[in-house]
Design a protein around this motif. Structure first.
Motif, PDB file in Angstrom:
ATOM      1  N   ASP A  55      32.833  25.783   1.932  1.00 23.30           N
ATOM      2  CA  ASP A  55      31.384  25.979   1.968  1.00 23.30           C
ATOM      3  C   ASP A  55      30.876  26.637   0.688  1.00 23.30           C
ATOM      4  O   ASP A  55      29.684  26.597   0.396  1.00 23.30           O
ATOM      5  CB  ASP A  55      31.000  26.824   3.186  1.00 23.30           C
ATOM      6  N   ILE A  93      28.227  18.403  -3.463  1.00 22.06           N
ATOM      7  CA  ILE A  93      27.721  17.566  -2.378  1.00 22.06           C
ATOM      8  C   ILE A  93      27.860  16.106  -2.801  1.00 22.06           C
ATOM      9  O   ILE A  93      27.278  15.695  -3.801  1.00 22.06           O
ATOM     10  CB  ILE A  93      26.250  17.878  -2.070  1.00 22.06           C
ATOM     11  N   GLY A 145      28.235  13.988   2.649  1.00 23.20           N
ATOM     12  CA  GLY A 145      28.357  15.411   2.938  1.00 23.20           C
ATOM     13  C   GLY A 145      29.810  15.732   3.189  1.00 23.20           C
ATOM     14  O   GLY A 145      30.675  14.845   3.164  1.00 23.20           O
ATOM     15  N   GLY A 176      29.687  20.999   7.099  1.00 21.32           N
ATOM     16  CA  GLY A 176      28.861  21.490   5.991  1.00 21.32           C
ATOM     17  C   GLY A 176      28.559  20.375   5.004  1.00 21.32           C
ATOM     18  O   GLY A 176      28.840  19.196   5.245  1.00 21.32           O
ATOM     19  N   ASP A 177      28.007  20.758   3.875  1.00 16.28           N
ATOM     20  CA  ASP A 177      27.558  19.779   2.887  1.00 16.28           C
ATOM     21  C   ASP A 177      28.576  19.499   1.796  1.00 16.28           C
ATOM     22  O   ASP A 177      28.543  18.437   1.173  1.00 16.28           O
ATOM     23  CB  ASP A 177      26.264  20.263   2.221  1.00 16.28           C
ATOM     24  N   HIS A 178      29.477  20.429   1.514  1.00 16.27           N
ATOM     25  CA  HIS A 178      30.287  20.383   0.309  1.00 16.27           C
ATOM     26  C   HIS A 178      31.717  19.913   0.575  1.00 16.27           C
ATOM     27  O   HIS A 178      32.234  20.015   1.689  1.00 16.27           O
ATOM     28  CB  HIS A 178      30.335  21.759  -0.344  1.00 16.27           C
TER      29      HIS A 178
END
Length: 211
Positions: free
Chosen positions: A40, A55, A65, A69-71
């Motif tokens: 994260d 990302i 994504g 989470g996004d990362h």
């Protein structure tokens, strides 16, 4: 666990009851989490050219994504890798302290897409110089979603205070390329402790008890 048959519960075709006795026993060990990184925030890995933390933003067959989470860490997070990457390029973790462990498993989320004849590798080391291959492929991969994968580590890697992992990618001259490696939610699992709670799974025989 010991699974028991109680008396007067199961009979054979002639009506004779199966005698009360232990049917068998088994043990369950729940793994302990030695290390976890959900990526994260930037993990500070050593990233060779075109490896990135961030990302992902693919227009085609790649993640948009992380698994959670996004990362994530991936190879060129906004497009396909190039052709003619003649030597393997790596994303390498920092040292992970696994002191006291006797058996280890690496588990992580992956999204991997490669063309056939392009090479990928997953390796581990305790000194950053000598690397052991945990998995490799040159046959292509076609993940369409995040998936959990895990690999048992050789015994000689257990107990190290400086365990590292690296993901590698190279490509040939074929003009067709894919989105490559993406990794998220890295876990190192130890052998764990013995589970001592009775199992809750239903069985097809009446009055079976566990001790």
């Amino acid at each position: 666990y010991i699974v028991w048959m109680q008396s007067n519960q199961v009979a054979d075709v002639e009506g004779a009851w199966v005698r009360a006795d232990a049917l068998g026993q088994f043990e369950i060990a729940l793994p302990s989490v030695v290390y976890f990184n959900g990526l994260d925030s930037d993990p500070g890995w050593t990233l060779e050219p075109d490896w990135e933390y961030g990302i992902p933003a693919y227009a085609g067959a790649g993640p948009i994504g992380g698994a959670t989470g996004d990362h994530c860490v991936g190879y060129h997070l906004s497009g396909n890798y190039t052709k003619r990457i003649t030597s393997m390029r790596y994303a390498t973790t920092g040292p992970i302290d696994c002191t006291g462990s006797s058996r280890l498993t690496l588990r992580f989320q992956r999204w991997l897409r490669t063309d056939r004849n392009d090479a990928t590798a997953l390796e581990a080391s305790t000194n950053g110089t000598s690397w052991v291959t945990l998995w490799s492929s040159s046959g292509g991969a076609a993940d369409t979603a995040w998936r959990s994968v895990q690999y048992d580590l050789p015994p000689e890697l257990a107990g190290s205070a400086t365990l590292q992992f690296r993901w590698g990618l190279s490509s040939g001259s074929d003009p067709k390329t894919e989105s490559g490696w993406h990794s998220d939610d890295l876990e190192v699992l130890g052998a764990g402790a013995l589970d001592v709670l009775p199992p809750a799974a239903p069985l097809g025989v009446a009055d079976v008890t566990a001790e």
